[in-house]
Scaffold this motif. Structure first.
Motif, PDB file in Angstrom:
ATOM      1  N   UNK A 162       0.865  -1.189   0.000  1.00 42.28           N
ATOM      2  CA  UNK A 162       0.000   0.000   0.000  1.00 42.28           C
ATOM      3  C   UNK A 162       0.900   1.237   0.000  1.00 42.28           C
ATOM      4  N   UNK A 163       0.314   2.379  -0.336  1.00 43.58           N
ATOM      5  CA  UNK A 163       1.080   3.628  -0.332  1.00 43.58           C
ATOM      6  C   UNK A 163       1.586   3.931   1.081  1.00 43.58           C
ATOM      7  N   UNK A 164       0.708   3.705   2.070  1.00 41.02           N
ATOM      8  CA  UNK A 164       1.064   4.026   3.455  1.00 41.02           C
ATOM      9  C   UNK A 164       2.273   3.215   3.934  1.00 41.02           C
ATOM     10  N   UNK A 165       2.432   2.010   3.390  1.00 38.19           N
ATOM     11  CA  UNK A 165       3.560   1.156   3.789  1.00 38.19           C
ATOM     12  C   UNK A 165       4.905   1.818   3.492  1.00 38.19           C
ATOM     13  N   UNK A 166       4.912   2.783   2.581  1.00 33.42           N
ATOM     14  CA  UNK A 166       6.178   3.437   2.228  1.00 33.42           C
ATOM     15  C   UNK A 166       6.617   4.453   3.288  1.00 33.42           C
ATOM     16  N   UNK A 167       5.751   4.705   4.289  1.00 31.87           N
ATOM     17  CA  UNK A 167       6.061   5.785   5.243  1.00 31.87           C
ATOM     18  C   UNK A 167       7.202   5.447   6.200  1.00 31.87           C
ATOM     19  N   UNK A 168       7.305   4.183   6.635  1.00 31.81           N
ATOM     20  CA  UNK A 168       8.333   3.776   7.604  1.00 31.81           C
ATOM     21  C   UNK A 168       8.395   2.245   7.612  1.00 31.81           C
ATOM     22  N   UNK A 169       9.562   1.636   7.887  1.00 30.83           N
ATOM     23  CA  UNK A 169       9.642   0.164   7.911  1.00 30.83           C
ATOM     24  C   UNK A 169       8.612  -0.483   8.850  1.00 30.83           C
ATOM     25  N   UNK A 170       8.307   0.139   9.974  1.00 36.36           N
ATOM     26  CA  UNK A 170       7.295  -0.431  10.878  1.00 36.36           C
ATOM     27  C   UNK A 170       5.927  -0.472  10.207  1.00 36.36           C
ATOM     28  N   UNK A 171       5.604   0.585   9.472  1.00 34.17           N
ATOM     29  CA  UNK A 171       4.304   0.617   8.792  1.00 34.17           C
ATOM     30  C   UNK A 171       4.280  -0.345   7.611  1.00 34.17           C
ATOM     31  N   UNK A 172       5.426  -0.494   6.968  1.00 29.83           N
ATOM     32  CA  UNK A 172       5.535  -1.466   5.871  1.00 29.83           C
ATOM     33  C   UNK A 172       5.259  -2.869   6.420  1.00 29.83           C
ATOM     34  N   UNK A 173       5.884  -3.175   7.546  1.00 27.44           N
ATOM     35  CA  UNK A 173       5.663  -4.466   8.196  1.00 27.44           C
ATOM     36  C   UNK A 173       4.190  -4.642   8.564  1.00 27.44           C
ATOM     37  N   UNK A 174       3.581  -3.594   9.165  1.00 25.61           N
ATOM     38  CA  UNK A 174       2.196  -3.708   9.632  1.00 25.61           C
ATOM     39  C   UNK A 174       1.238  -3.902   8.454  1.00 25.61           C
ATOM     40  N   UNK A 175       1.485  -3.185   7.349  1.00 22.10           N
ATOM     41  CA  UNK A 175       0.640  -3.346   6.167  1.00 22.10           C
ATOM     42  C   UNK A 175       0.831  -4.724   5.539  1.00 22.10           C
TER      43      UNK A 175
END
Ligand SMILES: [Zn+2]
Ligand SMILES: [Zn+2]
Ligand SMILES: [Zn+2]
Length: 358
Positions: free
Chosen positions: A233-246
């Protein structure tokens, strides 16, 4: 999701609390992972949140001193129930929460409540921004907070459009926040050079990138133009933690989707569609983890079945005049991240089964 059957032979669903054929009261027994018909001599009782508020269909042993089921016992804060609206939104929220708990338990991942295990346990705060405007959906030290208003379809759709998201669901919120919880519980305390941790860094990037700065940059500038090549998702590009969560949230979505499909007897491999071919290297784990080509092959076949099924779902959705049900593209990089999520799920599930907590 599994397929459930009543003692009378009728099909039941995960959310059922009554059989439409034999009119018996039914409930879900999380210990057995099965639906059960309630009888006077039953050894199980209904969760109090079901009896009193009609928001839960889970059961617990009749002999227990507790009155709430394992899922409801994890609630630390529940909404103000003085309005019917809040009660309705809460019911939807609990339904999504139970589905997350169901999937994690199926994987064998132990889920102690924070009351029983203050360090590693999980708790939920379900609070409306109408009663507390500072509330935001998120995870902090084993507490998942969910803004009750997200259960209101128009509120959620408004946010979805504002944030340019292709999909936004209650269940997605819970899955996403469970990733932050599991990261903290399973990975954050491992030594830096632990293979599981190195693998994370190789796939998702340096987790110590300043989080607040990364998020504020994302909200100012948005995702890079080519984000679909690297992120789910686009939001996953915001930070490695968010990439992991997505990624984790997406992994659970595929797991649930394929289990539902297979339990209802739909055999995806027989759907005659030209499959999107994923290159074999998308199934490979980072070099620091023990890799097996047989397991990689199984993973890729599993992902192929999902891509095939999701194509069918999208076409059916369009036939009904609705937008595509599954608005995602799985790139090779995203597939590699899903492969690592699958490895974590299996490892954590084995640990949970060994200790018998799950
Ligand atoms: Zn029945
Ligand atoms: Zn309950
Ligand atoms: Zn997050």
């Amino acid at each position: 999701m599994q397929r459930f059957t009543c003692d009378c032979g009728n099909v039941l669903f995960f959310g059922s609390s009554r059989c439409l054929k034999c009119s018996s009261d039914v409930g879900y027994d999380p210990q057995r992972g099965a639906m059960q018909r309630m009888r006077p001599e039953s050894t199980m009782k209904r969760c109090q949140n079901g009896v009193k508020h009609n928001v839960c269909n889970w059961l617990l042993p009749a002999s227990a001193t507790a009155v709430l089921c394992v899922a409801c016992r994890m609630n630390r804060t529940i909404p103000d129930l003085s309005t019917d609206r809040n009660r309705m939104l809460w019911a939807r929220t609990e339904m999504a929460k139970r589905r997350l708990i169901y999937t994690l338990r199926r994987l064998g991942i132990s889920l102690p409540s924070k009351k029983d295990d203050p360090k590693n346990g999980l708790a939920f705060d379900i609070v409306s921004t109408l009663s507390n405007p500072t509330v935001t959906t998120g995870h902090l030290n084993g507490v998942i907070t969910l803004n009750l208003e997200e259960a209101d379809d128009s509120y959620r759709q408004f946010n979805r459009q504002q944030l340019g998201e292709s999909s936004r669901t209650l269940l997605g919120h819970f899955r996403h926040e469970s990733a932050h919880y599991l990261w903290q519980r399973q990975l954050s305390e491992l030594p830096w050079e632990d293979p599981m941790r190195l693998a994370f860094r190789e796939r998702f990037g340096d987790e110590w990138l300043d989080y607040a700065t990364a998020l504020s940059t994302y909200y100012k500038q948005g995702a890079p133009a080519d984000w679909e090549q690297n992120y789910i998702t686009a939001y996953a590009s915001s930070h490695p933690w968010e990439d992991w969560a997505e990624t984790w949230s997406h992994y659970l979505q595929i797991l649930d989707g394929l289990e539902t499909c297979e339990s209802l007897g739909i055999q995806v491999q027989f759907i005659a569609l030209p499959l999107v071919m994923l290159p074999a290297e998308s199934g490979v784990l980072p070099a620091m983890l023990p890799s097996s080509s047989a397991e990689d092959g199984e993973f890729l076949a599993w992902l192929q079945r999902w891509m095939c099924l999701s194509t069918v779902l999208n076409e059916i959705s369009l036939s009904l005049g609705e937008p595509a049900l599954y608005p995602f593209v799985i790139s090779v990089h995203a597939a590699q991240k899903l492969r690592l999520a699958h490895h974590y799920a299996q490892t954590w599930g084995q640990d949970g089964r060994k200790t018998g907590e799950a």
